[in-house]
Every structure is written in structure tokens, then in C-alpha cells.
Design a protein around this motif. Structure first.
Motif, PDB file in Angstrom:
ATOM      1  N   VAL A 154     -13.828   7.713 -22.646  1.00  0.00           N
ATOM      2  CA  VAL A 154     -13.856   7.812 -21.197  1.00  0.00           C
ATOM      3  C   VAL A 154     -12.875   7.049 -20.487  1.00  0.00           C
ATOM      4  O   VAL A 154     -12.984   5.901 -20.615  1.00  0.00           O
ATOM      5  N   TYR A 155     -12.190   7.800 -19.659  1.00  0.00           N
ATOM      6  CA  TYR A 155     -10.908   6.929 -18.975  1.00  0.00           C
ATOM      7  C   TYR A 155     -11.091   7.180 -17.548  1.00  0.00           C
ATOM      8  O   TYR A 155     -11.342   8.319 -17.106  1.00  0.00           O
ATOM      9  N   ALA A 156     -11.165   6.006 -16.669  1.00  0.00           N
ATOM     10  CA  ALA A 156     -10.682   6.223 -15.258  1.00  0.00           C
ATOM     11  C   ALA A 156      -9.545   6.734 -15.008  1.00  0.00           C
ATOM     12  O   ALA A 156      -8.483   6.218 -15.568  1.00  0.00           O
ATOM     13  N   TYR A 157      -9.532   7.335 -13.809  1.00  0.00           N
ATOM     14  CA  TYR A 157      -7.993   7.802 -13.316  1.00  0.00           C
ATOM     15  C   TYR A 157      -7.966   8.167 -11.972  1.00  0.00           C
ATOM     16  O   TYR A 157      -9.196   7.941 -11.239  1.00  0.00           O
ATOM     17  N   ARG A 158      -6.865   8.134 -11.214  1.00  0.00           N
ATOM     18  CA  ARG A 158      -6.710   8.001  -9.943  1.00  0.00           C
ATOM     19  C   ARG A 158      -5.802   9.199  -9.410  1.00  0.00           C
ATOM     20  O   ARG A 158      -4.854   9.311 -10.560  1.00  0.00           O
ATOM     21  N   GLU A 159      -5.860   9.864  -8.538  1.00  0.00           N
ATOM     22  CA  GLU A 159      -4.611  10.653  -8.019  1.00  0.00           C
ATOM     23  C   GLU A 159      -3.412  10.098  -7.808  1.00  0.00           C
ATOM     24  O   GLU A 159      -3.390   8.826  -7.513  1.00  0.00           O
ATOM     25  N   ALA A 160      -2.269  10.484  -8.111  1.00  0.00           N
ATOM     26  CA  ALA A 160      -1.008   9.750  -7.736  1.00  0.00           C
ATOM     27  C   ALA A 160      -0.603   9.798  -6.374  1.00  0.00           C
ATOM     28  O   ALA A 160      -1.245  10.496  -5.658  1.00  0.00           O
ATOM     29  N   ASP A 161      -0.233   8.451  -5.930  1.00  0.00           N
ATOM     30  CA  ASP A 161       0.283   8.258  -4.737  1.00  0.00           C
ATOM     31  C   ASP A 161       1.332   9.026  -4.278  1.00  0.00           C
ATOM     32  O   ASP A 161       2.411   8.853  -5.049  1.00  0.00           O
ATOM     33  N   HIS A 162       1.522   9.758  -3.352  1.00  0.00           N
ATOM     34  CA  HIS A 162       2.762  10.578  -2.904  1.00  0.00           C
ATOM     35  C   HIS A 162       3.725  10.000  -1.879  1.00  0.00           C
ATOM     36  O   HIS A 162       3.011   9.467  -0.851  1.00  0.00           O
ATOM     37  N   ALA A 163       4.815  10.187  -2.069  1.00  0.00           N
ATOM     38  CA  ALA A 163       5.775   9.729  -0.952  1.00  0.00           C
ATOM     39  C   ALA A 163       6.930  10.894  -1.124  1.00  0.00           C
ATOM     40  O   ALA A 163       6.958  11.507  -2.081  1.00  0.00           O
ATOM     41  N   TYR A 164       7.783  10.911  -0.123  1.00  0.00           N
ATOM     42  CA  TYR A 164       8.896  11.985  -0.209  1.00  0.00           C
ATOM     43  C   TYR A 164      10.182  11.385   0.285  1.00  0.00           C
ATOM     44  O   TYR A 164      10.387  10.598   1.099  1.00  0.00           O
ATOM     45  N   GLN A 165      10.882  11.811  -0.482  1.00  0.00           N
ATOM     46  CA  GLN A 165      12.653  11.777  -0.475  1.00  0.00           C
ATOM     47  C   GLN A 165      13.418  12.629   0.363  1.00  0.00           C
ATOM     48  O   GLN A 165      13.185  13.874  -0.210  1.00  0.00           O
ATOM     49  N   VAL A 166      13.828  12.263   1.583  1.00  0.00           N
ATOM     50  CA  VAL A 166      14.272  13.303   2.366  1.00  0.00           C
ATOM     51  C   VAL A 166      15.914  12.930   2.469  1.00  0.00           C
ATOM     52  O   VAL A 166      16.183  12.030   2.650  1.00  0.00           O
ATOM     53  N   ARG A 256       1.823  14.057   3.641  1.00  0.00           N
ATOM     54  CA  ARG A 256       2.063  15.537   3.592  1.00  0.00           C
ATOM     55  C   ARG A 256       2.261  15.883   5.162  1.00  0.00           C
ATOM     56  O   ARG A 256       3.056  16.618   5.350  1.00  0.00           O
ATOM     57  N   GLU A 257       1.255  15.563   5.986  1.00  0.00           N
ATOM     58  CA  GLU A 257       1.750  15.954   7.478  1.00  0.00           C
ATOM     59  C   GLU A 257       2.773  15.398   7.850  1.00  0.00           C
ATOM     60  O   GLU A 257       3.489  16.062   8.804  1.00  0.00           O
ATOM     61  N   ALA A 258       3.042  13.930   7.561  1.00  0.00           N
ATOM     62  CA  ALA A 258       4.272  13.307   8.244  1.00  0.00           C
ATOM     63  C   ALA A 258       5.432  14.126   7.668  1.00  0.00           C
ATOM     64  O   ALA A 258       6.351  14.512   8.580  1.00  0.00           O
ATOM     65  N   LYS A 259       5.536  14.603   6.403  1.00  0.00           N
ATOM     66  CA  LYS A 259       6.528  15.358   5.898  1.00  0.00           C
ATOM     67  C   LYS A 259       6.987  16.529   6.887  1.00  0.00           C
ATOM     68  O   LYS A 259       7.974  16.794   6.920  1.00  0.00           O
ATOM     69  N   ASP A 260       5.927  17.306   6.956  1.00  0.00           N
ATOM     70  CA  ASP A 260       5.893  18.372   7.683  1.00  0.00           C
ATOM     71  C   ASP A 260       6.351  18.390   8.855  1.00  0.00           C
ATOM     72  O   ASP A 260       7.102  19.144   9.602  1.00  0.00           O
TER      73      ASP A 260
END
Length: 348
Positions: A154-166, A256-260
Motif C-alpha cells: 500500500v502506497y500513499a500518493y498525491r496528485e501532481a502539482d500543475h504549472a503552465y509554461q506560456v 487552471r483558472e489563472a491559465k484560462d
């Protein structure tokens, strides 16, 4: 995918917890549960939606999001669960070698199901159950005891943190124009202001000027601008304290909202050039030049590995003993000195 998790104490038995099992059983994955496709098995309609069955042939990998409860780990395989089991006895041993019966952080049922509550990275490891039961011969009534062992990793996991290159371009009169750098600084201020209410900001910003000639046209000059949209502007920690169980979901939704919003800003510039200016400014936006590339990172102590954890390839999985991750890199590093014996190490 954004989900606001409830506190662990309220999550007991909640099938919305995200779990990934490498021997999950047959059938397509349900909403909120990622299951690895397996060979066709019987009893498809009898599988309980939050149960993961063991397998005596190999260990079963299970991935549990931090701060949530694990699914129920069942101390038998699927066919055994549909048959008569006489005088069953269950012994669950945790990663630290302790008997799990009576431990406050587990829900252990009388039918041998185990749920780990409020899962943390330190709870990762091997969970082993020994099932002993009797087989009684019909003709002779002779009793025979059978012992079966089931192992779950059994492994703990997290969602990846997203950033965006513009990436975006602007036409300019010439590359040596002093106004180019002034324009770039002003553009950064404007974009940062647009997304400031989302506790996001731009980082890694830069520009270069390139000259080029197109067929049947004279020499042209353009500013190639690039920057990252990052969700960790000053104040983001305070925002996370409001929702401590799924901070990465909140930051990912904000970025995501910032990117939009940034995309909408450049779209409006293209519209203005067409409909509001008779003569374009010296430095003006190049229509359709806006592009975005997603960038993932993992929290310290977590990393991606699509070979070791191919069934949870997009997850940031806790670093296994012997590896560590001190920063927001995407992968765990191997420790040269084999002193790291814990899950989620941030240093070697």
C-alpha cells in the motif's frame, strides 16, 4: 480532476476515495476509483465497490491518496469470498511488523476486511494477512486446517502539482528598441495583476528578440516571450490551511483558472488589434501565437515512476525506502548511502 476531500474521520467506507489496485479484479474502473484491467473473472456483479481482494500468487499494489481512508483490503481472493469458509481466523500485520488488531488507525471487521484510516506517507508498506480456516470432508467429517497468506503493498500518493509554461509573440520595430524591455516589464505586471486574486503568479519569465525574413517581405522583428504560471504566489499556504486534506487539488484548480484568464487576456488583444486600432502600436501581439505547455511537479517525499508504479503513472507516489526527494522534482532520487529505510524521505 478536482475533489474536495472530507476529514479522514468522516470518510470511513467512502467509495469516493481514490485507490489503485494492481489486482483489483474484473470490470471497468468506477468513478473515483482507478482499477487495472484484469483477466475476465466470475462474480463480476458480486464485487463490492470499495473492496480490493488479495491474491496468494503475488502481492497486490494499492495506491491511497494522502489524508483519505484506504479501500477495504479483503483477506481472501475473489473466488474464496464466494465460497463457504469454515471457522475463519484472520491475522493482519502492518508494515512495522505489529498486529493491527485494536490499533486506533484501522477499521478491522470480523470478516477480515482492513481499512487504514487517514492514510499518511509513513503508513505505506506491506500489509499482510494470514487466513486460516477449516475444510471438512463430507464423507468422513475429517477436519483439515488450511492457511493462506495475502500481501498488499500500500502506497500513499498525491496528485501532481500543475504549472503552465506560456509562450507568446509580439511584433516590434527593431530588436535594439529600448522600449522592448520596458514593454516586457509592463506585460509581466499586467499578467501578475490579472491572476493575483487566485494566489498565482508568473515565474521563469524571459524574452528574446529574433529577426527573420519571409518570402516577398522585408526584415521583420518579433519578441518571443515565455513565462510560467505558478500557483504558489505569496499567501498560498494560508489558502491551503483552509482545506488541508486536498491542497494540491485547490492549487491545481486555481492555476487552471489563472491559465484560462491569461489566455482570455491575449485573445482580447487580438480582437482589439482588429477592431479598435486603425494603426497597430509599435509593439503588438501576434495573433494565434499564444500556446501553453503543462508542467508537473511533486511535493517533497513523492515522485513519479511509470515503470515501478505503472498502474498509477500520473500519480506522485511516496518515495520508497532507499530513495528520496528533497524538493519539487518529478522523480525520487536513489540514495547513495543505503540509510534511508522510511517511505517519503526528503533527504538521504
Amino acid at each position: 480532476m478536482t475533489r474536495l476531500q472530507k476529514p479522514a474521520a468522516e470518510e470511513q467506507g467512502d467509495a469516493q476515495n481514490l485507490a489503485v489496485a494492481s489486482s483489483r479484479g474484473p470490470g471497468a474502473a468506477r468513478p473515483g476509483v482507478r482499477a487495472v484491467p484484469q483477466e475476465k473473472q466470475l462474480y463480476l456483479d458480486l464485487i463490492e465497490k470499495n473492496d480490493i481482494y488479495g491474491d496468494t500468487r503475488h502481492e497486490v499494489n494499492v495506491y491511497v491518496k494522502v489524508f483519505t481512508n484506504s479501500p477495504f483490503l479483503v483477506c481472501m481472493d475473489l473466488p474464496r469470498s464466494q465460497a463457504e469458509v469454515i471457522d475463519p481466523k484472520y491475522l493482519w500485520i502492518g508494515p512495522d511488523g505489529r498486529n493491527l488488531e485494536g490499533q486506533m488507525y484501522v477499521n478491522l471487521t470480523e470478516t477480515g476486511k482492513l481499512m487504514v484510516l487517514g492514510f499518511k506517507e509513513s503508513m505505506s508498506g506491506a500489509y499482510t494477512c494470514t487466513l486460516s480456516h477449516k475444510i471438512i470432508e463430507t464423507m468422513t467429517q475429517e477436519e483439515r486446517e488450511v492457511v493462506e497468506v495475502y500481501k498488499f503493498m500500500v502506497y500513499a500518493y498525491r496528485e501532481a502539482d500543475h504549472a503552465y509554461q506560456v509562450f507568446v509573440r509580439y511584433t516590434t520595430k527593431e530588436c535594439e528598441l529600448p522600449a522592448n524591455s520596458q514593454f516586457f516589464e509592463e506585460l509581466k505586471k499586467i499578467v501578475n495583476h490579472i491572476i493575483s486574486d487566485l494566489t498565482c503568479h508568473i515565474t521563469e519569465s524571459s524574452y528574446k528578440c529574433h529577426s527573420f525574413k519571409r518570402p516577398k517581405q522585408g526584415l521583420r522583428h518579433q519578441l518571443f516571450v515565455s513565462f510560467q504560471v505558478n500557483p504558489f504566489a505569496p499567501g498560498w499556504v494560508e489558502v491551503c490551511h483552509q482545506v488541508p486534506y486536498d491542497c494540491e487539488d485547490v492549487t491545481n484548480a486555481r492555476v487552471r483558472e489563472a491559465k484560462d484568464q491569461i489566455g482570455e487576456f491575449f485573445s482580447k488583444q487580438a480582437y482589439a488589434l482588429k477592431h479598435e486600432f486603425q494603426t497597430p502600436p509599435t509593439i503588438h501581439y501576434v495573433e494565434n501565437s499564444f500556446s501553453v505547455t503543462p508542467i508537473d511537479s511533486c511535493r517533497p517525499g513523492f515522485g513519479k515512476n511509470d515503470l515501478t508504479h505503472k498502474n498509477c503513472a500520473s500519480c506522485c507516489v511516496v518515495c520508497a525506502p532507499g530513495t528520496y526527494s528533497p524538493n519539487s522534482d518529478v522523480t525520487c532520487q536513489i540514495c547513495a548511502r543505503p540509510r534511508v529505510k522510511m517511505y517519503g524521505a526528503r533527504s538521504c
